[in-house]
Design a protein around this motif. Structure first.
Motif, PDB file in Angstrom:
ATOM      1  N   UNK A   3     -18.712  -3.407  -2.412  1.00  0.00           N
ATOM      2  CA  UNK A   3     -18.030  -2.466  -3.302  1.00  0.00           C
ATOM      3  C   UNK A   3     -18.413  -2.725  -4.755  1.00  0.00           C
ATOM      4  N   UNK A   4     -18.587  -3.989  -5.121  1.00  0.00           N
ATOM      5  CA  UNK A   4     -19.018  -4.312  -6.489  1.00  0.00           C
ATOM      6  C   UNK A   4     -20.427  -3.775  -6.734  1.00  0.00           C
ATOM      7  N   UNK A   5     -21.304  -3.930  -5.760  1.00  0.00           N
ATOM      8  CA  UNK A   5     -22.672  -3.415  -5.907  1.00  0.00           C
ATOM      9  C   UNK A   5     -22.671  -1.897  -6.009  1.00  0.00           C
ATOM     10  N   UNK A   6     -21.806  -1.237  -5.218  1.00  0.00           N
ATOM     11  CA  UNK A   6     -21.701   0.218  -5.300  1.00  0.00           C
ATOM     12  C   UNK A   6     -21.224   0.664  -6.678  1.00  0.00           C
ATOM     13  N   UNK A   7     -20.282  -0.073  -7.257  1.00  0.00           N
ATOM     14  CA  UNK A   7     -19.794   0.244  -8.604  1.00  0.00           C
ATOM     15  C   UNK A   7     -20.904   0.079  -9.636  1.00  0.00           C
ATOM     16  N   UNK A   8     -21.673  -0.993  -9.543  1.00  0.00           N
ATOM     17  CA  UNK A   8     -22.782  -1.214 -10.477  1.00  0.00           C
ATOM     18  C   UNK A   8     -23.854  -0.138 -10.297  1.00  0.00           C
ATOM     19  N   UNK A   9     -24.150   0.240  -9.069  1.00  0.00           N
ATOM     20  CA  UNK A   9     -25.120   1.312  -8.810  1.00  0.00           C
ATOM     21  C   UNK A   9     -24.631   2.629  -9.402  1.00  0.00           C
ATOM     22  N   UNK A  10     -23.334   2.903  -9.267  1.00  0.00           N
ATOM     23  CA  UNK A  10     -22.750   4.123  -9.814  1.00  0.00           C
ATOM     24  C   UNK A  10     -22.851   4.140 -11.342  1.00  0.00           C
ATOM     25  N   UNK A  11     -22.595   3.007 -11.973  1.00  0.00           N
ATOM     26  CA  UNK A  11     -22.698   2.903 -13.431  1.00  0.00           C
ATOM     27  C   UNK A  11     -24.125   3.201 -13.877  1.00  0.00           C
ATOM     28  N   UNK A  12     -25.108   2.637 -13.189  1.00  0.00           N
ATOM     29  CA  UNK A  12     -26.506   2.887 -13.546  1.00  0.00           C
ATOM     30  C   UNK A  12     -26.905   4.325 -13.241  1.00  0.00           C
ATOM     31  N   UNK A  13     -26.509   4.845 -12.104  1.00  0.00           N
ATOM     32  CA  UNK A  13     -26.881   6.199 -11.693  1.00  0.00           C
ATOM     33  C   UNK A  13     -26.305   7.248 -12.647  1.00  0.00           C
ATOM     34  N   UNK A  14     -25.075   7.031 -13.115  1.00  0.00           N
ATOM     35  CA  UNK A  14     -24.413   7.988 -14.002  1.00  0.00           C
ATOM     36  C   UNK A  14     -24.726   7.765 -15.476  1.00  0.00           C
ATOM     37  N   UNK A  15     -25.554   6.775 -15.759  1.00  0.00           N
ATOM     38  CA  UNK A  15     -25.930   6.462 -17.148  1.00  0.00           C
ATOM     39  C   UNK A  15     -24.696   6.200 -18.013  1.00  0.00           C
ATOM     40  N   UNK A  61      -6.380  -4.891 -34.496  1.00  0.00           N
ATOM     41  CA  UNK A  61      -5.987  -3.730 -35.281  1.00  0.00           C
ATOM     42  C   UNK A  61      -6.674  -3.755 -36.641  1.00  0.00           C
ATOM     43  N   UNK A  62      -7.204  -2.608 -37.041  1.00  0.00           N
ATOM     44  CA  UNK A  62      -7.880  -2.495 -38.320  1.00  0.00           C
ATOM     45  C   UNK A  62      -9.364  -2.823 -38.259  1.00  0.00           C
ATOM     46  N   UNK A  63      -9.816  -3.417 -37.152  1.00  0.00           N
ATOM     47  CA  UNK A  63     -11.239  -3.754 -37.026  1.00  0.00           C
ATOM     48  C   UNK A  63     -11.882  -2.846 -35.982  1.00  0.00           C
ATOM     49  N   UNK A  64     -11.449  -2.966 -34.741  1.00  0.00           N
ATOM     50  CA  UNK A  64     -12.009  -2.133 -33.683  1.00  0.00           C
ATOM     51  C   UNK A  64     -10.921  -1.556 -32.785  1.00  0.00           C
ATOM     52  N   UNK A  65      -9.702  -1.547 -33.269  1.00  0.00           N
ATOM     53  CA  UNK A  65      -8.556  -1.139 -32.470  1.00  0.00           C
ATOM     54  C   UNK A  65      -8.607   0.335 -32.082  1.00  0.00           C
ATOM     55  N   UNK A  66      -9.106   1.193 -32.950  1.00  0.00           N
ATOM     56  CA  UNK A  66      -9.102   2.623 -32.685  1.00  0.00           C
ATOM     57  C   UNK A  66     -10.374   3.097 -31.990  1.00  0.00           C
ATOM     58  N   UNK A  67     -11.268   2.179 -31.628  1.00  0.00           N
ATOM     59  CA  UNK A  67     -12.472   2.532 -30.889  1.00  0.00           C
ATOM     60  C   UNK A  67     -12.082   2.865 -29.457  1.00  0.00           C
ATOM     61  N   UNK A  68     -12.777   3.798 -28.847  1.00  0.00           N
ATOM     62  CA  UNK A  68     -12.528   4.183 -27.465  1.00  0.00           C
ATOM     63  C   UNK A  68     -13.714   3.773 -26.621  1.00  0.00           C
ATOM     64  N   UNK A  69     -13.454   3.110 -25.516  1.00  0.00           N
ATOM     65  CA  UNK A  69     -14.518   2.640 -24.644  1.00  0.00           C
ATOM     66  C   UNK A  69     -14.381   3.275 -23.270  1.00  0.00           C
ATOM     67  N   UNK A  70     -15.323   4.138 -22.911  1.00  0.00           N
ATOM     68  CA  UNK A  70     -15.458   4.739 -21.592  1.00  0.00           C
ATOM     69  C   UNK A  70     -14.150   5.248 -20.989  1.00  0.00           C
ATOM     70  N   UNK A  71     -13.532   6.264 -21.601  1.00  0.00           N
ATOM     71  CA  UNK A  71     -12.341   6.816 -20.964  1.00  0.00           C
ATOM     72  C   UNK A  71     -12.711   7.522 -19.662  1.00  0.00           C
ATOM     73  N   UNK A  72     -11.862   7.421 -18.678  1.00  0.00           N
ATOM     74  CA  UNK A  72     -12.127   8.035 -17.377  1.00  0.00           C
ATOM     75  C   UNK A  72     -10.993   9.005 -17.067  1.00  0.00           C
ATOM     76  N   UNK A  73     -11.353  10.254 -16.785  1.00  0.00           N
ATOM     77  CA  UNK A  73     -10.348  11.260 -16.448  1.00  0.00           C
ATOM     78  C   UNK A  73     -10.389  11.526 -14.952  1.00  0.00           C
ATOM     79  N   UNK A  74      -9.236  11.593 -14.348  1.00  0.00           N
ATOM     80  CA  UNK A  74      -9.150  11.911 -12.920  1.00  0.00           C
ATOM     81  C   UNK A  74      -9.218  13.422 -12.753  1.00  0.00           C
TER      82      UNK A  74
END
Length: 82
Positions: A3-15, A61-74
Motif C-alpha cells: 500500500x505504501x508503494x502504491x501511494x508513492x506510485x500514485x504521487x509520482x503518476x499524478x505529478x 506563525x508569521x513565517x510559514x503558517x499561512x502556506x498551504x501544502x497539497x490540499x486534498x478534496x474528496x
C-alpha cells in the motif's frame, strides 16, 4: 508495504510533488505515514490504506503558517459545493 508503494506510485503518476532545492533561509517541513485498515461489514480486512502527509503542526506563525501544502478534496465535498 504494498500500500505504501502504491501511494508513492500514485504521487509520482499524478505529478503531486516536484523535487526542488530548499532556499537557505527556510526550514523543511517533515512528512509522516498515516496508516488505516479498512474492514468489510463482516469484520474481515478489505484493504490497508497509507497516506504520506506533511507535518503541518511544525509550521511557525508569521513565517510559514499561512502556506498551504497539497490540499486534498474528496469527491463528496466537490459534489456538495457544485
Amino acid at each position: 508495504m504494498q500500500a505504501m508503494q502504491e501511494e508513492m506510485d500514485s504521487i509520482q503518476r499524478n505529478d503531486t510533488w516536484k523535487l526542488t532545492k530548499l532556499p537557505h533561509d527556510k526550514e523543511k517541513i517533515g512528512t509522516k505515514w498515516v496508516y488505516k485498515t479498512k474492514f468489510n461489514s463482516d469484520g474481515s480486512v478489505e484493504r490497508h490504506k497509507e497516506r504520506l502527509v506533511a507535518k503541518g503542526f511544525t509550521q511557525k506563525y508569521g513565517i510559514d503558517y499561512e502556506e498551504t501544502f497539497a490540499p486534498v478534496a474528496r469527491q463528496e465535498t466537490i459534489r456538495m459545493l457544485i
